[in-house]
Design a protein around this motif. Structure first.
Motif, short mmCIF file in Angstrom:
data_model
loop_
_atom_site.label_atom_id
_atom_site.label_comp_id
_atom_site.label_asym_id
_atom_site.label_seq_id
_atom_site.Cartn_x
_atom_site.Cartn_y
_atom_site.Cartn_z
N ASN A 283 99.03 68.85 70.95
CA ASN A 283 99.78 70.07 70.09
C ASN A 283 98.69 70.47 68.87
OD1 ASN A 283 102.05 69.68 71.77
ND2 ASN A 283 103.05 68.16 70.23
N LEU A 284 97.97 69.49 68.46
CA LEU A 284 97.43 69.84 67.23
C LEU A 284 96.09 70.72 67.64
CD1 LEU A 284 96.22 69.48 64.31
CD2 LEU A 284 95.26 67.32 65.06
N ALA B 149 93.17 75.94 68.60
CA ALA B 149 92.92 76.88 69.77
C ALA B 149 93.53 78.32 69.46
CB ALA B 149 92.97 76.37 71.22
N ASP B 150 94.81 78.38 69.20
CA ASP B 150 95.50 79.40 68.78
C ASP B 150 94.86 80.28 67.71
OD1 ASP B 150 97.33 79.17 71.11
OD2 ASP B 150 98.75 78.57 69.86
N VAL B 151 94.42 79.42 66.60
CA VAL B 151 93.93 80.03 65.40
C VAL B 151 92.67 80.89 65.75
CG1 VAL B 151 93.05 79.70 63.04
CG2 VAL B 151 95.35 78.69 63.84
N LEU B 152 91.79 79.95 66.53
CA LEU B 152 90.33 80.50 66.68
C LEU B 152 90.35 81.64 67.79
CD1 LEU B 152 88.63 76.96 66.72
CD2 LEU B 152 88.47 78.72 64.96
N LYS C 85 88.96 85.53 67.09
CA LYS C 85 87.87 85.97 67.97
C LYS C 85 88.32 87.34 68.63
CE LYS C 85 87.94 85.11 71.97
NZ LYS C 85 88.07 84.60 73.41
N ASN C 86 89.69 87.41 69.13
CA ASN C 86 90.16 88.57 69.62
C ASN C 86 90.53 89.62 68.42
OD1 ASN C 86 90.35 87.46 72.05
ND2 ASN C 86 92.39 86.58 71.69
N ASN D 258 100.88 89.79 65.97
CA ASN D 258 100.80 90.64 67.23
C ASN D 258 99.36 90.25 67.85
OD1 ASN D 258 103.01 91.98 67.28
ND2 ASN D 258 102.30 93.55 65.70
N LEU D 259 98.29 89.41 67.38
CA LEU D 259 97.46 89.09 67.92
C LEU D 259 97.56 88.44 69.34
CD1 LEU D 259 94.83 88.69 65.02
CD2 LEU D 259 94.54 90.11 66.83
N PRO D 260 96.84 88.39 70.26
CA PRO D 260 96.98 87.64 71.40
C PRO D 260 96.12 86.48 71.38
CG PRO D 260 96.09 89.72 72.28
CD PRO D 260 96.13 89.82 70.59
#
Length: 600
Positions: free
Chosen positions: A333-334, A339-342, A346-347, A417-419
């Motif tokens: 989970n951590l 990974a979601d934030v990074l 990036k996107n 809204n950032l994927p």
């Protein structure tokens, strides 16, 4: 040997006394010393394997000659034969003594033989002779070199012309001057090196060493300890962020009001940066006092102390496995959140979502032009006031009113809204499936022959690998697997009524129809239904989730089904989609039971 006479009661009694010589006694003492000094008797070779010269050496060292004269003299002196018994006993003891002496001599000879062998081996290993030869060669070479050096020096002295004594003085003076200069330079260099050598050594270029750290093996105890260390290390940061959030949410009205007044006053007078530096110094001072033993606890939000479980040393296999699963779940989970934030950052910069990145692009241009036109003092004043109003008032309103936040909080809307990369992949797969679906539907309609309905066509499609579904299980053609289990659930049937291993466990597929629970064995031949199992849902008396192995953690991967025809419930184990299968079976079972008995 002495012959003594004793007259007792008119009878002459002869007593014979045998006295060994002094040489024999000394030899016996020496042999006793040799015997106890040498190795044990068992370590020696057998007598037949002893050297051939042992007998001759024994005869050379000491000749043991028999003493026939004693017996002859006794017979001559005692012709009547009186006292022969005592003489025979003494002779026997003497012969035993002599045999013992002979054994000692053999031991000494064997010891001598082994010592000679050891000496020979040592000589072969050390190679004293070769070393002596090499030493002599080196000496001769040294003598030759000395002779050649002396010859060369003599020839040089003869070839060099004789110099007048007057011209020898100036070179001496020059030599002294050069020596003085050299000494001054060497002293100056040593002084400079002593003063600045350490700093010069720091600027020496050295190749970078690539050291590979040894990776530790996987350990449940080590993994748990690392997670606890990470939690303890991140606790100050989380506490700081929690206090900031409490200030923004006006958790303590008085504290938030005081902080807002102080900050706005500092920002109005241009003291925002000195205020932050003073707060950092104050925090370090408080930490110093806490480290010195002072009890200082100040927090806007009361800290919640979590119970610390003492580490257990004796853990069972299931407890260790469950511990590893818990730690792995937390780590998963951590890492997922990180990974979601990074991926969102990036996107954002890679124009994956153009309408969101466009807003950031315009904001950066506005900030750049403002920094070029407006003075820095005015910009700092504006940024400080906006940050205080945003932190203490706007964020409080947005958090209190979620609908207002969803409409007007631009940073929040952009971030949500950032994927992420998995979301982008799902979107691309959905677009591809939407494009392919109309083409597939048209082609499938074209292949259906005339006069055949869609239901009949869908019924034909439901078949196992070995033939039609209803033919494998001897069921009516209406019975077809439910859409959830069209391909079946892979599992193994455990029939505890059977004793044979081949009948006890069977691998296969489990299907659920509207009225039956069907198990197709993988070992059954095509067209044969002997090893397959068909259970009517109406006949089921009990159904529940089952754990086959109690050692493993969790609720298990099996389903237990009880029927009147079996003494023990049937178990469908090793089922990956156990929960889905259980919900399907239980729902269909309840549906049938409600239609059969509407009152219940």
């Amino acid at each position: 040997m002495k012959l003594c006479y004793d007259l007792r009661a008119g009878a002459a009694i002869h007593n014979v006394k045998v006295k060994p010589k002094a040489a024999v006694l000394n030899m016996l003492k020496r042999l006793d010393k040799i015997r106890f000094r040498g190795p044990k008797r068992d370590d020696f070779l057998d007598l037949p394997e002893s050297p051939t010269g042992s007998d001759t050496e024994c005869s050379d060292d000491m000749l043991l000659r028999p003493r026939p004269s004693i017996r002859d003299n006794d017979e001559q002196r005692d012709p009547a034969g009186l006292g022969t018994l005592s003489v025979m006993q003494d002779l026997r003891s003497e012969s035993e003594r002599l045999n013992e002496v002979k054994g000692h001599l053999e031991i000494a000879l064997l010891e001598k033989h082994f010592l000679q062998e050891e000496l020979r081996k040592l000589r072969e290993e050390t190679n004293v002779e070769t070393l002596k030869q090499e030493l002599e060669r080196e000496r001769s070479r040294r003598v030759d070199l000395e002779q050649k050096m002396s010859d060369v020096l003599k020839t040089r002295c003869e070839d060099s012309p004789p110099q007048p004594p007057r011209k020898q003085q100036p070179p001496a003076a020059n030599g002294t001057d050069k020596q003085q200069k050299e000494t001054v330079c060497s002293r100056l260099q040593s002084w400079l090196y002593d003063r600045f050598g350490v700093y010069i050594e720091d600027f020496r270029f050295q190749p970078e060493e690539n050291t590979v750290e040894a990776e530790e093996p996987l350990s449940a105890k080590r993994l748990t300890e690392n997670m606890r260390r990470l939690k303890r290390g991140a606790r100050p940061v989380t506490n700081f962020l929690r206090n900031l959030s409490a200030l923004s949410n006006w958790h303590s009205v008085y504290t938030s009001a005081i902080a807002f007044i102080i900050y706005m006053n500092a920002a109005w007078h241009g003291w925002a940066i000195p205020l932050f530096l003073f707060l950092a110094i104050l925090r370090l001072s408080l930490n110093y006092l806490i480290a010195r033993g002072w009890r200082i606890q100040w927090s806007i939000v009361p800290e919640v102390s979590e119970p610390v479980e003492p580490p257990k040393e004796d853990l069972t296999v299931s407890e260790k496995f469950q511990l590893v699963l818990d730690v792995a779940q937390k780590a998963q989970n951590l890492f997922g959140k990180m990974a979601d934030v990074l991926e969102k950052i990036k996107n954002l910069f890679m124009w994956v979502q153009p309408e969101i990145t466009q807003k950031l692009y315009i904001a950066l241009w506005v900030a750049f032009i403002s920094s070029c036109v407006l003075p820095y003092k005015l910009m700092g004043f504006m940024i400080g006031l906006y940050a205080g109003i945003k932190f203490f008032i706007i964020d409080f309103l947005f958090k209190s009113c979620p609908k207002l936040r969803d409409k007007y909080d631009t940073p929040h809307i952009m971030w949500n809204n950032l994927p992420t990369d998995p979301q982008l992949k799902e979107r691309s797969n959905a677009n591809v499936s939407r494009r392919i679906q109309p083409v597939v539907s048209r082609s499938s309609l074209a292949t259906i022959p005339a006069g055949v309905t869609r239901e009949e066509e869908s019924g034909r499609s439901h078949s196992t690998k070995k033939g039609a579904f209803h033919e494998i299980f001897n069921l009516p053609e209406i019975e077809r697997p439910l859409p959830v289990c069209e391909n079946g659930w892979r599992c193994c049937l455990i029939n505890r009524d059977r004793k044979m291993p081949t009948d006890y466990i069977r691998n296969g597929m489990l299907y659920v129809t509207e009225n039956y629970l069907c198990f197709e064995s993988s070992s059954s031949r095509s067209g044969s239904s002997k090893k397959n199992k068909v259970i009517k849902l109406v006949d089921i008396t009990d159904i529940q989730k089952y754990k086959v192995l109690s050692v493993l953690p969790g609720s298990g991967m099996g389903i237990s089904v009880a029927t009147p025809s079996t003494q023990k419930p049937l178990v469908f184990g090793a089922m990956i989609h156990r929960d889905e299968a259980f919900e399907t079976i239980f729902t269909q079972y309840m549906k049938i039971m409600t239609t059969a008995n509407p009152e219940t």
